[in-house]
Design an enzyme around this catalytic site. Structure first.
Site, PDB file in Angstrom:
ATOM      1  N   LYS A 129     -11.225 -35.515   3.452  1.00  0.00           N
ATOM      2  CA  LYS A 129     -11.960 -35.099   4.521  1.00  0.00           C
ATOM      3  C   LYS A 129     -13.659 -34.570   3.728  1.00  0.00           C
ATOM      4  O   LYS A 129     -13.951 -35.346   3.048  1.00  0.00           O
ATOM      5  CB  LYS A 129     -11.432 -33.925   5.343  1.00  0.00           C
ATOM      6  N   ARG A 179      -0.267 -39.832 -15.674  1.00  0.00           N
ATOM      7  CA  ARG A 179       0.420 -38.694 -14.582  1.00  0.00           C
ATOM      8  C   ARG A 179       0.378 -37.352 -14.920  1.00  0.00           C
ATOM      9  O   ARG A 179       0.407 -36.537 -14.161  1.00  0.00           O
ATOM     10  CB  ARG A 179       1.944 -39.346 -14.428  1.00  0.00           C
ATOM     11  N   ASP A 223      -4.631 -23.844   3.661  1.00  0.00           N
ATOM     12  CA  ASP A 223      -5.063 -25.162   3.825  1.00  0.00           C
ATOM     13  C   ASP A 223      -6.687 -24.959   4.292  1.00  0.00           C
ATOM     14  O   ASP A 223      -6.899 -24.568   5.347  1.00  0.00           O
ATOM     15  CB  ASP A 223      -4.114 -26.083   4.699  1.00  0.00           C
ATOM     16  N   TYR A 255      -1.979 -29.317  10.674  1.00  0.00           N
ATOM     17  CA  TYR A 255      -1.924 -30.863  10.940  1.00  0.00           C
ATOM     18  C   TYR A 255      -0.440 -31.251  11.356  1.00  0.00           C
ATOM     19  O   TYR A 255       0.385 -30.735  10.494  1.00  0.00           O
ATOM     20  CB  TYR A 255      -2.245 -31.466   9.568  1.00  0.00           C
TER      21      TYR A 255
HETATM   22  N1  LCS Z   1      -4.415 -30.867   6.111  1.00  0.00           N
HETATM   23  C1  LCS Z   1      -5.277 -30.778   6.966  1.00  0.00           C
HETATM   24  C2  LCS Z   1      -6.020 -29.699   7.709  1.00  0.00           C
HETATM   25  C3  LCS Z   1      -5.595 -32.246   7.504  1.00  0.00           C
HETATM   26  O1  LCS Z   1      -6.322 -32.524   8.737  1.00  0.00           O
HETATM   27  C4  LCS Z   1      -4.682 -33.339   6.924  1.00  0.00           C
HETATM   28  C5  LCS Z   1      -4.934 -34.753   7.439  1.00  0.00           C
HETATM   29  C6  LCS Z   1      -4.202 -33.090   5.868  1.00  0.00           C
HETATM   30  C7  LCS Z   1      -3.797 -31.687   5.493  1.00  0.00           C
HETATM   31  C8  LCS Z   1      -3.022 -34.251   5.229  1.00  0.00           C
HETATM   32  O2  LCS Z   1      -4.088 -34.941   4.252  1.00  0.00           O
HETATM   33  P1  LCS Z   1      -3.873 -36.461   3.783  1.00  0.00           P
HETATM   34  O3  LCS Z   1      -2.553 -36.513   2.931  1.00  0.00           O
HETATM   35  O4  LCS Z   1      -4.034 -37.153   4.988  1.00  0.00           O
HETATM   36  O5  LCS Z   1      -5.192 -36.417   2.797  1.00  0.00           O
HETATM   37  N2  LCS Z   1      -5.526 -34.820   8.608  1.00  0.00           N
HETATM   38  C9  LCS Z   1      -5.757 -35.878   9.346  1.00  0.00           C
HETATM   39  C10 LCS Z   1      -6.303 -35.877  10.494  1.00  0.00           C
HETATM   40  O6  LCS Z   1      -6.634 -34.850  11.491  1.00  0.00           O
HETATM   41  N3  LCS Z   1      -6.762 -37.145  11.023  1.00  0.00           N
HETATM   42  O7  LCS Z   1      -6.028 -38.020  10.178  1.00  0.00           O
HETATM   43  C11 LCS Z   1      -5.541 -37.342   9.031  1.00  0.00           C
END
Ligand code: LCS
Length: 393
Positions: free
Chosen positions: A208, A58, A183, A111
């Site tokens: 992503k 951790r 972000d 998001y």
């Molecule tokens: N930031 C952005 C710009 C994102 O598009 C997402 C997830 C996150 C943070 C959060 O990340 P995660 O915890 O899912 O790794 N975006 C998503 C979307 O547009 N479709 O499904 C997940």
């Protein structure tokens, strides 16, 4: 290997890895929760920080550390902090940099759950957020209050594709003693380097583009300097938002091809965006590489490519969009983005369904908006797929 002065693709392959005692060419998966001490003095020295080394996964792990160093180098930052998800990265940064009763200014079209984190959870601790169009500098200036500690920008924003001037907002943030967090998920460090433009912290959903293969969920925080890094890292370890070594290994494996994946996907995305823009059944298209994008000039200054995300709306609105999404066969109807496979989704009923309708519309996310993440399949197949799907619209 010292890769600091080398090219981006060389960094993708080698940064952060100094070899392994076994001779492994890539960092192995150190699948261990804990690490043996030589003796009690060694354990005590590691805990006090007198000696560097691994204690407990951790807190740190060789596989995860390789990924942290790699992405930090790609972003030109001091160091990285890997997290179990992108939202884990965002919540860690918010918890580290916002205090009780303080305020953040953020992009309206982030998001959905990134906004929900403030409006549904951090509000219980007296933290408030103002969500505005951060591409408008006047709106940013007037949203800042005495209590504002953080400006949190998503650019390009999900899914409006609106673009914020990182350099200008960083200057505003610093003149008001605020930190600037970006972000960078939609661009990736291949297309945009926020820390070079003045931001203090970058966050990623590595789920992503960075991983790129739709097989893990993960996040990363990169701080520009050691002071901010040391404010954030304890939040990750104390709140237990760490990544695990197997996850880190898969991200390192996917990351190596980031540049060639994006080169290919954005070439196809440009063709698909132009094709959609010329289609009689399409009302509008928002793609960073089209001159019709309202921030086309800024995009060319701030980014080194246009990426592979397209938002569009059909003339028949939401019903027509649903017919299209239910008819594609090569693209998959699924949320997430930035992978080798093309994905299509409907933000207002899926990724951004948690937002109030008025907030969604104000953020530029209309009911009929369709989001397309272009993968690296043959572009002819993607175009033929859309063409056949349009016959059902
Ligand atoms: N930031 C952005 C710009 C994102 O598009 C997402 C997830 C996150 C943070 C959060 O990340 P995660 O915890 O899912 O790794 N975006 C998503 C979307 O547009 N479709 O499904 C997940």
């Amino acid at each position: 290997m010292k890769t600091k002065d080398m090219g981006f693709s060389t960094k993708l392959i080698h940064a952060g890895f100094d070899g392994d005692p076994s001779g492994c060419v890539n960092v192995p998966i150190y699948q261990s929760s804990t690490f043996a001490f030589r003796d009690t003095d060694h354990g005590a020295a590691l805990f006090s920080g007198e000696e560097e080394g691994f204690i407990y996964t951790r807190l740190g792990n060789p596989t995860i550390q390789t990924l942290e160093k790699n992405v930090a180098e790609l972003e030109n930052g001091f160091n990285g902090i890997a997290t179990g998800s992108g939202l884990g990265a965002i919540s860690t940064v918010f918890m580290a940099l916002l205090s009780q009763g303080k305020h953040l200014v953020s992009t309206a079209s982030v998001y959905g759950p990134s906004r929900g984190m403030v409006e549904k959870h951090l509000c219980r601790f007296g933290v408030e957020g103002t969500f505005i169009d951060t591409s408008n500098l006047d709106q940013v200036e007037s949203a800042i209050r005495d209590e504002t500690e953080l400006i949190y920008v998503e650019t390009p924003a999900n899914p409006s594709m609106s673009v914020t001037d990182i350099r200008a907002i960083s200057e505003i943030a610093h003149s008001k003693n605020c930190l600037m967090v970006v972000d960078n998920t939609f661009a990736s460090p291949y297309l945009q380097k926020p820390l070079d433009l003045g931001a203090d912290v970058v966050v990623h959903s590595m789920t992503k583009f960075i991983n790129g293969h739709a097989d893990i969920v993960g996040g990363m925080i990169v701080a520009k300097d050691e002071v901010v890094y040391r404010r954030i890292r304890p939040l990750m370890t104390d709140f237990g938002c760490n990544m695990d070594p197997h996850q880190a290994f898969l991200v390192l494996r996917g990351l190596k091809t980031l540049a060639i994946r994006i080169d290919r996907a954005q070439q196809s995305a440009m063709q698909i965006a132009r094709w959609l823009e010329a289609h009689p059944k399409v009302e509008w298209v928002r793609y960073l590489g089209l001159p019709s994008h309202p921030q086309y000039d800024l995009i060319q200054q701030q980014m080194s490519g246009f990426g592979s995300m397209i938002s569009f709306e059909l003339k028949g609105g939401i019903e027509a969009g649903r017919n299209l999404m239910n008819s594609v066969k090569v693209a998959t109807l699924a949320v997430s983005l930035g992978g080798v496979e093309s994905l299509i989704e409907h933000p207002s009923s899926m990724t951004h369904a948690g937002m109030k309708r008025d907030d969604r519309l104000a953020a530029g996310i209309s009911d009929g908006l369709v989001r397309y993440s272009v993968g690296i399949e043959n572009v002819e197949d993607l175009l033929n797929d859309l063409d056949q799907a349009f016959t059902n619209v």
